[in-house]
Design an enzyme around this catalytic site. Structure first.
Site, PDB file in Angstrom:
ATOM      1  N   ALA A 108      -5.815  -1.991   5.136  1.00  0.00           N
ATOM      2  CA  ALA A 108      -7.104  -1.612   5.679  1.00  0.00           C
ATOM      3  C   ALA A 108      -8.035  -1.711   4.374  1.00  0.00           C
ATOM      4  O   ALA A 108      -7.443  -1.846   3.181  1.00  0.00           O
ATOM      5  CB  ALA A 108      -6.984  -0.420   6.058  1.00  0.00           C
ATOM      6  N   TYR A 109      -9.151  -1.540   4.552  1.00  0.00           N
ATOM      7  CA  TYR A 109     -10.175  -1.289   3.315  1.00  0.00           C
ATOM      8  C   TYR A 109     -10.414   0.058   3.391  1.00  0.00           C
ATOM      9  O   TYR A 109     -10.719   0.837   4.089  1.00  0.00           O
ATOM     10  CB  TYR A 109     -11.594  -1.962   3.863  1.00  0.00           C
ATOM     11  CG  TYR A 109     -12.489  -1.825   2.574  1.00  0.00           C
ATOM     12  CD1 TYR A 109     -13.112  -2.891   1.921  1.00  0.00           C
ATOM     13  CD2 TYR A 109     -13.020  -0.521   2.335  1.00  0.00           C
ATOM     14  CE1 TYR A 109     -13.839  -3.056   0.925  1.00  0.00           C
ATOM     15  CE2 TYR A 109     -13.817  -0.565   1.229  1.00  0.00           C
ATOM     16  CZ  TYR A 109     -14.580  -1.924   0.473  1.00  0.00           C
ATOM     17  OH  TYR A 109     -15.239  -1.772  -0.453  1.00  0.00           O
ATOM     18  N   THR A 110      -9.698   0.644   2.160  1.00  0.00           N
ATOM     19  CA  THR A 110      -9.362   2.141   2.038  1.00  0.00           C
ATOM     20  C   THR A 110     -10.254   2.879   1.184  1.00  0.00           C
ATOM     21  O   THR A 110     -10.236   3.900   0.927  1.00  0.00           O
ATOM     22  CB  THR A 110      -7.714   2.545   1.692  1.00  0.00           C
ATOM     23  OG1 THR A 110      -7.604   1.673   0.527  1.00  0.00           O
ATOM     24  CG2 THR A 110      -7.133   2.179   2.991  1.00  0.00           C
ATOM     25  N   LEU A 132      -6.469  -9.875   6.008  1.00  0.00           N
ATOM     26  CA  LEU A 132      -7.317  -9.419   7.214  1.00  0.00           C
ATOM     27  C   LEU A 132      -8.624  -9.941   7.215  1.00  0.00           C
ATOM     28  O   LEU A 132      -9.329  -9.966   8.400  1.00  0.00           O
ATOM     29  CB  LEU A 132      -7.012  -8.028   7.151  1.00  0.00           C
ATOM     30  CG  LEU A 132      -6.024  -7.122   7.475  1.00  0.00           C
ATOM     31  CD1 LEU A 132      -6.229  -5.913   7.349  1.00  0.00           C
ATOM     32  CD2 LEU A 132      -5.224  -7.644   8.763  1.00  0.00           C
ATOM     33  N   TYR A 150      -2.849   2.272  12.076  1.00  0.00           N
ATOM     34  CA  TYR A 150      -3.246   3.510  11.269  1.00  0.00           C
ATOM     35  C   TYR A 150      -4.858   3.790  11.295  1.00  0.00           C
ATOM     36  O   TYR A 150      -5.722   2.859  11.191  1.00  0.00           O
ATOM     37  CB  TYR A 150      -2.785   3.834  10.003  1.00  0.00           C
ATOM     38  CG  TYR A 150      -1.021   3.758   9.953  1.00  0.00           C
ATOM     39  CD1 TYR A 150      -0.576   4.987  10.112  1.00  0.00           C
ATOM     40  CD2 TYR A 150      -0.458   2.539   9.558  1.00  0.00           C
ATOM     41  CE1 TYR A 150       0.851   4.734  10.206  1.00  0.00           C
ATOM     42  CE2 TYR A 150       0.840   2.549   9.596  1.00  0.00           C
ATOM     43  CZ  TYR A 150       1.496   3.620   9.954  1.00  0.00           C
ATOM     44  OH  TYR A 150       2.884   3.687   9.881  1.00  0.00           O
ATOM     45  N   GLY A 186       0.919  -1.482  -0.073  1.00  0.00           N
ATOM     46  CA  GLY A 186       0.025  -0.043   0.033  1.00  0.00           C
ATOM     47  C   GLY A 186       0.976   1.111  -0.287  1.00  0.00           C
ATOM     48  O   GLY A 186       2.075   1.242  -0.020  1.00  0.00           O
ATOM     49  N   THR A 189      -7.840   7.353  10.663  1.00  0.00           N
ATOM     50  CA  THR A 189      -7.958   8.212   9.847  1.00  0.00           C
ATOM     51  C   THR A 189      -8.764   9.520  10.605  1.00  0.00           C
ATOM     52  O   THR A 189      -9.265   9.447  11.503  1.00  0.00           O
ATOM     53  CB  THR A 189      -9.069   7.802   8.818  1.00  0.00           C
ATOM     54  OG1 THR A 189      -9.480   8.708   7.996  1.00  0.00           O
ATOM     55  CG2 THR A 189     -10.536   7.004   9.410  1.00  0.00           C
ATOM     56  N   TYR A 242     -16.600   3.830   6.135  1.00  0.00           N
ATOM     57  CA  TYR A 242     -15.186   3.888   6.209  1.00  0.00           C
ATOM     58  C   TYR A 242     -14.949   4.358   7.731  1.00  0.00           C
ATOM     59  O   TYR A 242     -14.318   3.798   8.345  1.00  0.00           O
ATOM     60  CB  TYR A 242     -14.679   4.335   5.049  1.00  0.00           C
ATOM     61  CG  TYR A 242     -13.234   4.767   5.255  1.00  0.00           C
ATOM     62  CD1 TYR A 242     -12.271   3.756   5.254  1.00  0.00           C
ATOM     63  CD2 TYR A 242     -12.644   6.071   5.677  1.00  0.00           C
ATOM     64  CE1 TYR A 242     -10.937   3.873   5.403  1.00  0.00           C
ATOM     65  CE2 TYR A 242     -11.135   6.226   5.833  1.00  0.00           C
ATOM     66  CZ  TYR A 242     -10.174   5.163   5.801  1.00  0.00           C
ATOM     67  OH  TYR A 242      -9.339   5.479   6.001  1.00  0.00           O
ATOM     68  N   TRP A 258      -5.859  12.341   4.291  1.00  0.00           N
ATOM     69  CA  TRP A 258      -5.652  12.671   2.915  1.00  0.00           C
ATOM     70  C   TRP A 258      -4.209  12.146   2.464  1.00  0.00           C
ATOM     71  O   TRP A 258      -3.401  12.987   1.992  1.00  0.00           O
ATOM     72  CB  TRP A 258      -5.616  14.258   2.693  1.00  0.00           C
ATOM     73  CG  TRP A 258      -7.084  14.773   3.016  1.00  0.00           C
ATOM     74  CD1 TRP A 258      -8.009  14.429   3.927  1.00  0.00           C
ATOM     75  CD2 TRP A 258      -7.409  15.999   2.610  1.00  0.00           C
ATOM     76  NE1 TRP A 258      -8.983  15.167   4.027  1.00  0.00           N
ATOM     77  CE2 TRP A 258      -8.867  16.158   3.162  1.00  0.00           C
ATOM     78  CE3 TRP A 258      -7.028  17.058   1.818  1.00  0.00           C
ATOM     79  CZ2 TRP A 258      -9.590  17.372   2.903  1.00  0.00           C
ATOM     80  CZ3 TRP A 258      -7.843  18.419   1.381  1.00  0.00           C
ATOM     81  CH2 TRP A 258      -9.133  18.266   1.891  1.00  0.00           C
TER      82      TRP A 258
HETATM   83  N1  LIG Z   1      -5.500   6.826   1.753  1.00  0.00           N
HETATM   84  C1  LIG Z   1      -5.874   7.779   2.666  1.00  0.00           C
HETATM   85  O1  LIG Z   1      -6.194   8.839   2.440  1.00  0.00           O
HETATM   86  C2  LIG Z   1      -5.934   7.556   4.135  1.00  0.00           C
HETATM   87  C3  LIG Z   1      -6.124   8.422   4.982  1.00  0.00           C
HETATM   88  C4  LIG Z   1      -6.186   8.495   6.476  1.00  0.00           C
HETATM   89  C5  LIG Z   1      -5.839   7.195   6.871  1.00  0.00           C
HETATM   90  N2  LIG Z   1      -5.529   6.229   6.128  1.00  0.00           N
HETATM   91  C6  LIG Z   1      -5.232   4.957   6.799  1.00  0.00           C
HETATM   92  O2  LIG Z   1      -3.729   4.600   6.545  1.00  0.00           O
HETATM   93  C7  LIG Z   1      -3.681   3.217   6.339  1.00  0.00           C
HETATM   94  C8  LIG Z   1      -2.912   2.893   5.264  1.00  0.00           C
HETATM   95  O3  LIG Z   1      -3.668   3.419   4.088  1.00  0.00           O
HETATM   96  P1  LIG Z   1      -3.019   3.543   2.588  1.00  0.00           P
HETATM   97  O4  LIG Z   1      -3.737   4.523   1.774  1.00  0.00           O
HETATM   98  O5  LIG Z   1      -1.582   3.412   2.607  1.00  0.00           O
HETATM   99  O6  LIG Z   1      -3.717   1.934   1.922  1.00  0.00           O
HETATM  100  P2  LIG Z   1      -3.655   1.580   0.365  1.00  0.00           P
HETATM  101  O7  LIG Z   1      -2.698   1.992  -0.259  1.00  0.00           O
HETATM  102  O8  LIG Z   1      -4.999   1.327  -0.028  1.00  0.00           O
HETATM  103  O9  LIG Z   1      -3.270  -0.130   0.761  1.00  0.00           O
HETATM  104  C9  LIG Z   1      -3.814  -0.895   1.373  1.00  0.00           C
HETATM  105  C10 LIG Z   1      -3.131  -2.077   1.750  1.00  0.00           C
HETATM  106  O10 LIG Z   1      -4.003  -2.992   2.507  1.00  0.00           O
HETATM  107  C11 LIG Z   1      -3.897  -4.126   1.876  1.00  0.00           C
HETATM  108  N3  LIG Z   1      -5.234  -5.112   2.076  1.00  0.00           N
HETATM  109  C12 LIG Z   1      -6.305  -4.828   1.478  1.00  0.00           C
HETATM  110  N4  LIG Z   1      -7.030  -5.910   1.722  1.00  0.00           N
HETATM  111  C13 LIG Z   1      -6.417  -6.703   2.676  1.00  0.00           C
HETATM  112  C14 LIG Z   1      -6.791  -7.761   3.303  1.00  0.00           C
HETATM  113  N5  LIG Z   1      -7.928  -8.547   2.989  1.00  0.00           N
HETATM  114  N6  LIG Z   1      -5.738  -8.652   3.756  1.00  0.00           N
HETATM  115  C15 LIG Z   1      -4.387  -8.060   3.659  1.00  0.00           C
HETATM  116  N7  LIG Z   1      -4.088  -6.810   3.249  1.00  0.00           N
HETATM  117  C16 LIG Z   1      -4.987  -6.204   2.687  1.00  0.00           C
HETATM  118  C17 LIG Z   1      -3.456  -4.004   0.427  1.00  0.00           C
HETATM  119  O11 LIG Z   1      -3.071  -5.024  -0.263  1.00  0.00           O
HETATM  120  P3  LIG Z   1      -3.104  -5.277  -1.808  1.00  0.00           P
HETATM  121  O12 LIG Z   1      -1.924  -4.694  -2.519  1.00  0.00           O
HETATM  122  O13 LIG Z   1      -3.005  -6.851  -1.999  1.00  0.00           O
HETATM  123  O14 LIG Z   1      -4.563  -4.694  -2.259  1.00  0.00           O
HETATM  124  C18 LIG Z   1      -2.606  -2.731   0.828  1.00  0.00           C
HETATM  125  O15 LIG Z   1      -1.400  -3.514   0.931  1.00  0.00           O
HETATM  126  C19 LIG Z   1      -5.066   2.581   6.356  1.00  0.00           C
HETATM  127  O16 LIG Z   1      -5.215   2.164   7.981  1.00  0.00           O
HETATM  128  C20 LIG Z   1      -5.816   3.708   6.145  1.00  0.00           C
HETATM  129  O17 LIG Z   1      -7.204   3.500   6.866  1.00  0.00           O
HETATM  130  C21 LIG Z   1      -5.467   6.325   4.752  1.00  0.00           C
END
Ligand SMILES: NC(=O)c1ccc[n+]([C@@H]2O[C@H](COP(=O)([O-])OP(=O)(O)OC[C@H]3O[C@@H](n4cnc5c(N)ncnc54)[C@H](OP(=O)(O)O)[C@@H]3O)[C@@H](O)[C@H]2O)c1
Length: 296
Positions: free
Chosen positions: A65-67, A42, A104, A16, A106, A130, A155
């Site tokens: 996470a489920y993002t 997960l 992590y 991710g 949000t 979410y 973000w």
């Molecule tokens: N994106 C945002 O804007 C944002 C904002 C605030 C907080 N956050 C938090 O920050 C954290 C990281 O976010 P990110 O944006 O870096 O995430 P991301 O780029 O969407 O990546 C999600 C990761 O989770 C993995 N994943 C998804 N389903 C899974 C499962 N069933 N089992 C194991 N792994 C699984 C994905 O693997 P695959 O490669 O196999 O899909 C990927 O490695 C999360 O907790 C998110 O809630 C994100």
């Protein structure tokens, strides 16, 4: 190379945005084990417990996470499995292994009605699936009561995977004029900085035995999606694209978005001695890194 007595760090979600950025900084702290989704899913609690037992980690970092914020409205059960229940299973497995859990969360745990930056003790009140499932995940980790860090960020963008920055640069190739929402305020935060800051926080708690708990970990300053888009096009030399501000009501989405989710990361700054650059400094740092990586 970490020293022989370095901690073992189980990294989940290493493909991710944040997870990929964590590989380097965590490798400086310990021996990183990063199972793929087949080995640790997960959605399948048995694989979580097995993977933790096999790795026998000193630290678990959960960047998975489920993002997909809008899709979560259609798939609330899957979002709950990954965001709400899996963190509780991880926290139990971490406690059994005697490991720290870094998890992590949000800015979307808040409803956006505040007009000053949110601190860790402000009352969460999510307005979409979410945010609700992520809040339940925090509560599950806290209920187990093991050693943990919950890092709320906002973000998130990087040069990889789906994020606002990449969407804007793609749309700039397809259109001369873009309309972008100007009445949602928050703080874009670069995954590269989050990873470095996480490693600094983790290094501190490993050296000192704490303090764990819940911390806000976002860039300094604030802007709107329109402000961020304008800054992206300036940073990437795409001033040829015209960006027009619109209100949220002109860009309806399946999931409601909180209007204001600026996080105050002052507690993390003072507790861990972190340097917290502004969001525009972080955007410039990403651009700098991308340029450095494309130089032959
Ligand atoms: N994106 C945002 O804007 C944002 C904002 C605030 C907080 N956050 C938090 O920050 C954290 C990281 O976010 P990110 O944006 O870096 O995430 P991301 O780029 O969407 O990546 C999600 C990761 O989770 C993995 N994943 C998804 N389903 C899974 C499962 N069933 N089992 C194991 N792994 C699984 C994905 O693997 P695959 O490669 O196999 O899909 C990927 O490695 C999360 O907790 C998110 O809630 C994100």
């Amino acid at each position: 190379m970490p020293p022989p007595d370095a901690p073992t760090i189980l990294l989940i979600g290493a493909t991710g945005q944040i997870g990929h950025a964590l590989r380097g900084p965590l490798s400086a702290l310990g021996a990183v084990v990063a199972p793929d989704r087949d080995a640790l899913d997960l959605a399948a609690p048995g694989t979580i417990r097995d993977a933790v037992r096999e790795a026998a980690p000193d630290v678990i970092v959960n960047a998975a996470a489920y993002t997909a914020v809008d899709r979560a409205e259609e798939e609330p059960e899957r979002a709950a499995a990954l965001n709400a229940r899996a963190p509780g299973v991880l926290a139990e497995a971490a406690a059994e292994a005697g490991a720290w859990l870094v998890h992590y969360s949000t800015d979307y745990v808040f409803d956006g009605t505040a007009r000053a930056p949110y601190v860790e003790t402000d009352r969460p009140h999510p307005i979409n699936t979410y945010g609700r499932t992520k809040l339940e995940g925090e509560q599950a980790v806290e209920a187990v009561g093991g050693r943990h860090l919950i890092l709320r960020t906002s973000w998130v963008y990087s040069a990889r995977r789906a994020n606002f920055l990449r969407s804007m640069l793609r749309l700039a190739d397809e259109h001369d004029t873009l309309t972008v929402v100007d009445d949602q305020t928050g703080t874009p935060t670069w995954a590269g900085w989050i990873a470095e800051a996480t490693a600094a926080v983790l290094g501190h708690v490993l050296d000192n035995g704490g303090p764990g708990g819940r911390y806000h970990l976002a860039a300094s300053g604030q802007t709107s999606w329109y402000g961020f888009a304008t800054a992206i096009f300036a940073q990437f030399g795409r001033e040829d694209v015209t960006v027009e501000p619109i209100p949220t009501e002109e860009y309806p989405t399946p999931a409601a978005r909180p209007a204001y989710t600026v996080l105050d990361s002052g507690t993390a700054r003072t507790t861990f001695g972190l340097d917290i650059p502004t969001w525009s400094e972080q955007l410039a740092a990403l651009r700098h890194q991308m340029d450095a990586e494309t130089v032959p």
